[in-house]
Motif scaffolding. Sequence first.
Motif, short mmCIF file in Angstrom:
data_model
loop_
_atom_site.label_atom_id
_atom_site.label_comp_id
_atom_site.label_asym_id
_atom_site.label_seq_id
_atom_site.Cartn_x
_atom_site.Cartn_y
_atom_site.Cartn_z
N LEU A 82 0.78 -1.10 0.00
CA LEU A 82 -0.08 0.02 -0.01
C LEU A 82 0.94 1.33 -0.03
CD1 LEU A 82 -2.78 1.43 0.52
CD2 LEU A 82 -2.32 1.26 2.88
N VAL A 83 0.58 1.94 -1.12
CA VAL A 83 1.17 3.54 -0.83
C VAL A 83 0.13 4.56 -0.76
CG1 VAL A 83 2.43 5.08 -2.20
CG2 VAL A 83 2.68 2.79 -2.50
N PRO A 84 -0.14 5.04 0.76
CA PRO A 84 -1.17 5.68 0.97
C PRO A 84 -0.83 7.09 0.33
CG PRO A 84 0.10 4.82 3.03
CD PRO A 84 0.90 4.58 1.84
N ASP A 86 -1.44 10.10 1.65
CA ASP A 86 -0.44 11.08 2.64
C ASP A 86 0.88 10.41 2.63
OD1 ASP A 86 -2.34 12.70 3.02
OD2 ASP A 86 -3.11 11.54 4.87
N ILE A 87 1.96 11.10 2.64
CA ILE A 87 3.26 10.71 2.90
C ILE A 87 3.57 9.80 4.17
CG2 ILE A 87 5.69 10.91 3.08
CD1 ILE A 87 5.24 13.40 0.88
N ALA A 88 3.79 8.53 3.95
CA ALA A 88 3.60 7.82 5.34
C ALA A 88 5.14 7.11 5.65
CB ALA A 88 2.73 6.58 5.28
N ASN A 146 8.00 6.85 -0.15
CA ASN A 146 6.75 6.50 0.11
C ASN A 146 6.33 5.13 -0.85
OD1 ASN A 146 4.43 6.62 1.75
ND2 ASN A 146 3.35 7.88 0.21
N ILE A 147 6.68 5.28 -2.05
CA ILE A 147 6.34 4.27 -2.86
C ILE A 147 7.35 2.93 -2.72
CG2 ILE A 147 6.40 3.74 -5.46
CD1 ILE A 147 5.55 6.52 -6.07
N ILE A 149 8.64 1.91 -0.08
CA ILE A 149 8.10 1.04 1.17
C ILE A 149 7.09 0.14 0.55
CG2 ILE A 149 7.09 1.19 3.50
CD1 ILE A 149 8.51 3.92 3.81
N GLY A 150 6.11 0.63 -0.14
CA GLY A 150 4.86 -0.12 -0.70
C GLY A 150 5.41 -1.30 -1.50
#
Lengths: 314, 398
Positions: A82-84, A86-88, A146-147, A149-150
């Motif tokens: 999952l790439v939310p 909002d920057i997670a 962010n991407i 991590i997904g």
Amino acid sequence: MAQPTLDCRGLRKVFGDLVAVDDVGFHIDAGETYGLLGPNGAGKTTSISMISGLLKRDGGSITVDGEEMTTINLAAKALIGLVPQDIAVYPDLTARENLVFFGKLYGMSGKALQSRVDEVLEIIGLADRAGDRSDDFSGGMKRRLNIGIGLLHKPNLLILDEPTVGVDPQSRNAILESVEQLSSAGMAVLYTTHYMEEAERLCDRVGIIDHGVIKAEGTRRELVQMVGEHDRIRLETTSGGLQSAVAALSELPSVVEAGAGDGLIELLVTEAGEHLTKILSIVTEAGVAVAGVDIDEPNLESVFLHLTGRALRD
Amino acid sequence: MNAAWTIAVKDLKQRVRDRSALIVGIVAPLALAAIFSFVFNPIDDFEFSAQYVVVDQDGGPAARLFVDQVLGGMTGDGTIEVEELATVEEARTLVDVEVKPFAEEVESADAAFIIPPGFSAGVASSDPVSMEVMAGRGDQTAAGVAVAIAEQFASQLQTARVSTATAEFYGLTGDRAEIGLRALAVPNLAAVTDAEATSKILTGTTFYAAGLAIFFLFFTVQFGVNGLLEERHAGTLPRLLAAPLPKLAIIVGKGITAAVLGLVSMAVLVIATTLMFGAEWGNPLGVALLILAGIFAAIGIMGIVGAFAKTAEQAAVFSSIIAVVLGFLGGTFFPVGQAGGILAKLRFITPHAWFMQGLGDLQGGNVADVVPAVLALVLFGVVCGTLAALGVRRGMTV
């Protein structure tokens, strides 16, 4: 027939009196990029939250590689990246530390984890900034992390929720290229956006969603045809009998409408790219010299406008 | 469990980097304990001493009894020094000396006993007699003690007179003074002794070290229990919830973070206040039990705040209010228990009071004495922790 990576049917979510998502259904095959295109508040994020197991659904079914997705089915969750929206990422951790932390949560460890982290850092173009804290990064770099991590745990399905919001053009292009590569490598991608150009560039199929309902679904071509929109071809001429050329072109089944005037031949056709060669040969045979060709294909923006009566960015 | 540890390690790494936990958990309580210790240490170190002079203008048996037996009996351990002078003027000169703080030592007296002529005869004849106590302007405590000594002697003389009168009433004859002196020589039937109590009052340094440690513990653990709100604020909560780990692992991870922060904070404070300020915490095993139970209670109570607050900012405000109110009520800044009344009873609704009570109980030297306090703290932790866990699970949505 192989089962789709993601199969969701009849999804429904209600918040109080508001029906946020109603009877949403689509599937995504391996190596396919599916776009959920709709304006803000259309139900894209709610749909994604149910698909990724963050939100309980009030109706419908979701399976990921045959595994039913619920908020507590860890096996199904492990198949998704999952790439939310909002920057997670953790600002006080470095890029590498962020990746290692989430990698461990997905059961990765040791050399395999370190090797995969290095690989992902290369993919997202942050290898040379791996040791820097992410709060020192630009917005675009944070988006890329962010991407990263997904996709760290090589998910079967990568869900990207508006991943390019607030990103500079250079970073946006890098992100889109990454998604194209992942899709080519066989990953199923669910991509939500309200940027029509991104959906047209990346997505094999698009679902147009508005007010929690999928209004139409298909390839760009299918959607354009579905709403009766046609490609427009303008031929700039320098000499010859325009009327005889128009008469001959009107005989073609792909030509819906033809007209001429002021040295221009204007045509409404289906699949302009496919029939352009034939059209040009007919015009030449009619003794018309062509100085320029302009093709105007209807886009998803016009499809959305046609389906909902409003623009995507309204 | 691996996931919980992974989350805890990540959180602790963040806490070390932003230094906030370090400041609240160690630096602030240590600094305050140092300040309180410096302020209150003089009370701990206070030792009574007095210098008296006596002028015996009488010289009779009753006067000598006071000078030799009463005052003389007090000079054995050096606490009280008595000098006998010839004239009242000499005594007045020494008593009138204005003793200034930090001034060079000067010859002076805290009080003077003036025994007038005829004192013994008056005592023997049952006539009214008086002894003058001349108090100095310096040590008011020493002067007060001098007055108390004289009053005590007067009381004893009265006893002797009653005895003499009783003897005469029953027809006994003889020397009145002799009878009176015999009466004075009869030992007291009842004596007050310093009994060994199981619970003792903590010394000033220990009280403030322990009070501030438990007070700041509640601020320290909030860095862990409010972690979920911070994850939500940072946008990382959805990512954690989407990962293949049970929600409980996230909660446990935050709990571990809070416990480690609390434990490190308390351990550092116990060791530092013992070595630096001479705090006497008591038996290490008993202290460890109290600290662990205290941390458990703090996590439970602050966990409720973390579970029901909507934002990290809101949680920080609520946590501060609760920590301060419980801290004051629980007697971490002043010994509420000694105030008596409803407040002394009400304090036991706070874990702070049980912690301080447990430390007091431990001063008796028996580890088993801390069990009631430990059980009370564990009960706080169980009840509040359960409520917090229910609230947190309910609120763990995107």
